[in-house]
Design a protein around this motif. Structure first.
Motif, mmCIF file in Angstrom:
data_model
loop_
_atom_site.group_PDB
_atom_site.id
_atom_site.type_symbol
_atom_site.label_atom_id
_atom_site.label_comp_id
_atom_site.label_asym_id
_atom_site.label_seq_id
_atom_site.Cartn_x
_atom_site.Cartn_y
_atom_site.Cartn_z
ATOM 1 N N ASP A 264 0.861 -1.182 0.000
ATOM 2 C CA ASP A 264 0.000 0.000 0.000
ATOM 3 C C ASP A 264 0.895 1.229 0.000
ATOM 4 O OD1 ASP A 264 -1.754 2.096 0.596
ATOM 5 O OD2 ASP A 264 -2.955 0.883 1.973
ATOM 6 N N ALA B 9 0.114 4.339 0.455
ATOM 7 C CA ALA B 9 -0.289 5.351 1.446
ATOM 8 C C ALA B 9 -1.136 4.671 2.515
ATOM 9 C CB ALA B 9 -1.048 6.487 0.783
ATOM 10 N N SER C 185 -4.688 5.600 4.341
ATOM 11 C CA SER C 185 -5.472 6.582 3.590
ATOM 12 C C SER C 185 -6.838 6.000 3.228
ATOM 13 C CB SER C 185 -4.734 6.977 2.311
ATOM 14 O OG SER C 185 -5.547 7.794 1.494
ATOM 15 N N SER C 186 -7.813 6.882 3.078
ATOM 16 C CA SER C 186 -9.142 6.446 2.617
ATOM 17 C C SER C 186 -9.407 6.922 1.195
ATOM 18 C CB SER C 186 -10.219 6.977 3.564
ATOM 19 O OG SER C 186 -10.193 8.396 3.591
ATOM 20 N N GLN C 187 -8.350 7.344 0.498
ATOM 21 C CA GLN C 187 -8.460 7.854 -0.868
ATOM 22 C C GLN C 187 -7.920 6.834 -1.873
ATOM 23 O OE1 GLN C 187 -9.992 10.852 -1.496
ATOM 24 N NE2 GLN C 187 -10.388 10.704 0.703
ATOM 25 N N ARG D 63 -5.514 5.221 -4.431
ATOM 26 C CA ARG D 63 -4.052 5.346 -4.445
ATOM 27 C C ARG D 63 -3.419 4.130 -5.119
ATOM 28 N NH1 ARG D 63 -6.316 3.993 0.228
ATOM 29 N NH2 ARG D 63 -5.482 2.312 1.512
ATOM 30 N N THR E 154 -9.035 2.048 -3.668
ATOM 31 C CA THR E 154 -9.129 2.584 -2.317
ATOM 32 C C THR E 154 -8.946 1.469 -1.306
ATOM 33 O OG1 THR E 154 -10.594 4.355 -3.031
ATOM 34 C CG2 THR E 154 -10.611 3.848 -0.696
#
Length: 197
Positions: A83, A85, A88-90, A92, A110
């Motif tokens: 992962d 990021a 994160s909840s965006q 990516r 996501t």
């Protein structure tokens, strides 16, 4: 292992990408493309659109992000999910290592996670009523036949363990509340099939 010469990092698109218009639909083939990137940071910051994959060669480990899952879970690891990021909840970049040629799959999502072959077996062959017919289902049925035979009952025990050594499902969700997901079937260093479910 870290990237020492990012200036020569090359991102190669997979030679094919199979995504049906709907689960069980006809697949379409996307031609390969070649993209050059100056640094791994540029690659991470510019993931492919959801539903497409690229193949990244020349980067591994920390350069790809945080390792969040692996398959098989014990024993010799075949595939590792990174992962870019973590937390994160965006949408990516996610990467999966274990492809032929020491390359990684690069996808945008996501949420990304490996699925359980045991759960898949119970849903498809254990009478839980999961619909079959997607390209990933058909390809998995062929792969499982070599280890488990063609019996309609779920594959279990040592036979399933043998299959899980080099086979995994990866589920990708465009958003946290997506009803559909992209399912990739990974086997022996390659993406064998893909389907929207």
């Amino acid at each position: 292992m870290r990237v020492r010469d990012c200036a020569t990092l090359v991102v190669l698109a997979l030679a094919w990408l199979t995504i049906p218009a709907h689960a069980g639909g006809q697949s379409q083939t996307t031609p390969a493309a070649e993209v050059k990137a100056n640094t791994i940071a540029t690659v991470v910051a510019n993931p492919p659109p959801f539903g497409e994959m690229t193949k990244v060669c020349g980067a591994s480990g920390e350069a790809l992000g945080t390792p969040v899952d692996k398959r098989p879970e014990s024993g010799r690891t075949q595939f590792v999910l990174y992962d870019s990021a973590y937390g994160s909840s965006q949408p990516r970049s996610f990467f999966v290592t274990g492809l032929d040629g020491n390359c990684a799959i690069h996808v945008r999502a996501t949420v990304a996670m490996f699925g359980s072959l045991e759960l898949y077996e119970m849903m498809q062959f254990g009478g839980l009523g999961a619909p079959a017919g997607a390209p990933t289902d058909a390809t998995y049925a062929q792969l499982r036949a070599a280890k488990c035979g063609g019996a309609p009952a779920p594959c279990t025990g040592r036979k399933l363990d043998a299959l899980a050594k080099d086979t995994a499902f990866l589920s990708l969700y465009e958003t946290q509340d997506s009803a559909q997901h992209l399912e990739l079937l990974l086997h022996r260093g390659a993406v064998q099939a893909a389907a929207l479910k």
